[in-house]
Motif scaffolding. Structure first.
Motif, PDB file in Angstrom:
ATOM      1  N   GLY A   1       0.829  -1.206   0.000  1.00 38.22           N
ATOM      2  CA  GLY A   1       0.000   0.000   0.000  1.00 38.22           C
ATOM      3  C   GLY A   1       0.860   1.251   0.000  1.00 38.22           C
ATOM      4  O   GLY A   1       1.537   1.561   0.986  1.00 38.22           O
TER       5      GLY A   1
ATOM      6  N   PHE B   1      -0.265   4.407  -2.043  1.00 41.58           N
ATOM      7  CA  PHE B   1      -1.192   5.525  -2.216  1.00 41.58           C
ATOM      8  C   PHE B   1      -0.449   6.762  -2.694  1.00 41.58           C
ATOM      9  O   PHE B   1       0.089   6.777  -3.786  1.00 41.58           O
ATOM     10  CB  PHE B   1      -1.964   5.754  -0.916  1.00 41.58           C
TER      11      PHE B   1
ATOM     12  N   ASP C   1       2.162  -2.050  -4.542  1.00 36.55           N
ATOM     13  CA  ASP C   1       0.823  -1.483  -4.753  1.00 36.55           C
ATOM     14  C   ASP C   1       0.284  -2.010  -6.081  1.00 36.55           C
ATOM     15  O   ASP C   1       1.046  -2.416  -6.960  1.00 36.55           O
ATOM     16  CB  ASP C   1       0.870   0.053  -4.775  1.00 36.55           C
TER      17      ASP C   1
ATOM     18  N   ASP D   1      -1.117  -7.358  -7.223  1.00 33.36           N
ATOM     19  CA  ASP D   1      -2.351  -7.474  -6.427  1.00 33.36           C
ATOM     20  C   ASP D   1      -2.065  -8.306  -5.187  1.00 33.36           C
ATOM     21  O   ASP D   1      -1.663  -9.466  -5.289  1.00 33.36           O
ATOM     22  CB  ASP D   1      -3.416  -8.149  -7.303  1.00 33.36           C
TER      23      ASP D   1
ATOM     24  N   ASP E   1      -0.821  -2.345   4.578  1.00 27.14           N
ATOM     25  CA  ASP E   1      -1.648  -1.134   4.565  1.00 27.14           C
ATOM     26  C   ASP E   1      -2.223  -0.969   3.160  1.00 27.14           C
ATOM     27  O   ASP E   1      -2.220   0.104   2.591  1.00 27.14           O
ATOM     28  CB  ASP E   1      -0.802   0.090   4.970  1.00 27.14           C
TER      29      ASP E   1
HETATM   30  C1  SAM Z   1      -4.218   3.126   2.672  1.00 29.04           C
HETATM   31  S1  SAM Z   1      -3.446   3.365   1.122  1.00 29.04           S
HETATM   32  C2  SAM Z   1      -1.731   3.186   1.528  1.00 29.04           C
HETATM   33  C3  SAM Z   1      -1.227   4.353   2.326  1.00 29.04           C
HETATM   34  C4  SAM Z   1       0.256   4.376   2.593  1.00 29.04           C
HETATM   35  N1  SAM Z   1       0.759   3.124   3.139  1.00 29.04           N
HETATM   36  C5  SAM Z   1       0.574   5.500   3.554  1.00 29.04           C
HETATM   37  O1  SAM Z   1       0.817   5.208   4.738  1.00 29.04           O
HETATM   38  O2  SAM Z   1       0.566   6.661   3.136  1.00 29.04           O
HETATM   39  C6  SAM Z   1      -3.882   1.889   0.305  1.00 29.04           C
HETATM   40  C7  SAM Z   1      -3.189   1.541  -0.993  1.00 29.04           C
HETATM   41  O3  SAM Z   1      -3.446   0.161  -1.238  1.00 29.04           O
HETATM   42  C8  SAM Z   1      -3.507  -0.038  -2.623  1.00 29.04           C
HETATM   43  N2  SAM Z   1      -4.263  -1.255  -2.912  1.00 29.04           N
HETATM   44  C9  SAM Z   1      -5.606  -1.443  -2.945  1.00 29.04           C
HETATM   45  N3  SAM Z   1      -5.900  -2.691  -3.304  1.00 29.04           N
HETATM   46  C10 SAM Z   1      -4.729  -3.337  -3.494  1.00 29.04           C
HETATM   47  C11 SAM Z   1      -4.386  -4.655  -3.901  1.00 29.04           C
HETATM   48  N4  SAM Z   1      -5.322  -5.562  -4.168  1.00 29.04           N
HETATM   49  N5  SAM Z   1      -3.075  -4.977  -3.993  1.00 29.04           N
HETATM   50  C12 SAM Z   1      -2.123  -4.050  -3.744  1.00 29.04           C
HETATM   51  N6  SAM Z   1      -2.382  -2.783  -3.352  1.00 29.04           N
HETATM   52  C13 SAM Z   1      -3.674  -2.422  -3.242  1.00 29.04           C
HETATM   53  C14 SAM Z   1      -4.187   1.201  -3.163  1.00 29.04           C
HETATM   54  O4  SAM Z   1      -3.849   1.386  -4.526  1.00 29.04           O
HETATM   55  C15 SAM Z   1      -3.649   2.287  -2.247  1.00 29.04           C
HETATM   56  O5  SAM Z   1      -2.561   2.929  -2.867  1.00 29.04           O
END
Ligand code: SAM
Length: 238
Positions: free
Chosen positions: A46, A48, A70, A89, A112
């Motif tokens: 994660g 973002f 991500d 994923d 995350d």
């Molecule tokens: C809560 S944000 C991460 C925030 C970051 N860790 C921070 O502390 O600023 C969640 C992220 O998870 C990613 N995400 C969502 N589904 C996902 C998946 N199936 N596999 C990998 N990443 C995923 C999204 O694209 C997003 O960028």
């Protein structure tokens, strides 16, 4: 161990947004404080807007191997020099296996990512083997275990909180002889603890775990015994 680093970091951010629940900084200090300035191998799922990349980059030692994953290709642009970014994923076991093979084993993994139940569970099951002995695995935003839109719900069996409660059972599976309904789990041999914080579940691996012994001492004479386990516990291990 204090949360000072994280509070200070908030005043030094660049264009990359960081979003955290404020109380996470106490959890980081409690769980990861012993690793501040240490060279470790770290994975966060994660990215973002990328704010956690410099946050963790400044927290661990300069010789650390930092990996961020991500599903969104736009996140690639947020990397710092020397940081590994992987696209995939977190609910795809093939991607997770590649991640582990390419960069593991890890001292710390933080999930995350998407915070859905299948994502958290599949990531844990596929990445827990890639946690080092003594390493830690943190799952963030586990309040989604109570949100139906994320696959959760109060006492929903598929939720990550309920999954983690079952890990607590497995960690204790030495202590019963109900082989049929509650078999001895490998987790008894490798799970040191499951810490439940508000919205974070933190787990620690300890591969040195063996069937627990009681220790006694009287008049300076020390005794060790597994009698209690033999009588009340998992007889099939004897
Ligand atoms: C809560 S944000 C991460 C925030 C970051 N860790 C921070 O502390 O600023 C969640 C992220 O998870 C990613 N995400 C969502 N589904 C996902 C998946 N199936 N596999 C990998 N990443 C995923 C999204 O694209 C997003 O960028």
């Amino acid at each position: 161990m204090t949360k000072d680093y994280f509070i200070d970091f908030l005043t030094k951010t660049d264009h990359r947004l960081v979003t955290k629940w404020l109380h996470y900084f106490d959890v980081y200090a409690a769980e990861l404080g012993h690793l501040q300035n240490k060279d470790i191998t770290f994975l966060e799922i994660g990215i973002f807007r990328g704010g956690s990349i410099p946050m963790w980059g400044g927290y661990f030692g300069k010789g650390s191997k930092l990996v961020f994953a991500d599903i969104d290709p736009a996140c690639r642009a947020l990397a710092d020099p020397g940081v590994n970014i992987e696209m995939g994923d977190q609910s795809d076991p093939v991607f997770l296996k590649q991640l582990a093979e390419r960069h593991g084993p890890f001292d710390v993994i933080i999930d995350d990512g998407g915070h859905k139940m299948d994502q958290q569970t599949i990531s844990f099951e596929n990445l827990w083997p890639a946690v080092k002995d003594g390493g830690q695995y943190l799952v963030e935003d586990t309040h989604t275990s109570y949100w139906p839109g994320f696959g959760g719900g109060y006492q929903e069996p598929a939720s990550f909180v309920e999954y983690a409660k079952r890990l607590v059972d497995q960690m204790h599976s030495w202590y019963t002889d109900q082989d049929d309904i509650f078999p001895l789990s490998q987790m008894a041999r490798e799970l040191a603890y499951v810490h439940f914080f508000d919205s974070i579940v933190a787990l620690k691996k300890d591969l040195k775990r063996t069937p627990p012994v009681t220790i006694t001492s009287q008049n300076g004479k020390i005794g060790r015994s597994r009698k209690a386990l033999e009588v009340r516990g998992r007889k099939s291990i004897f």
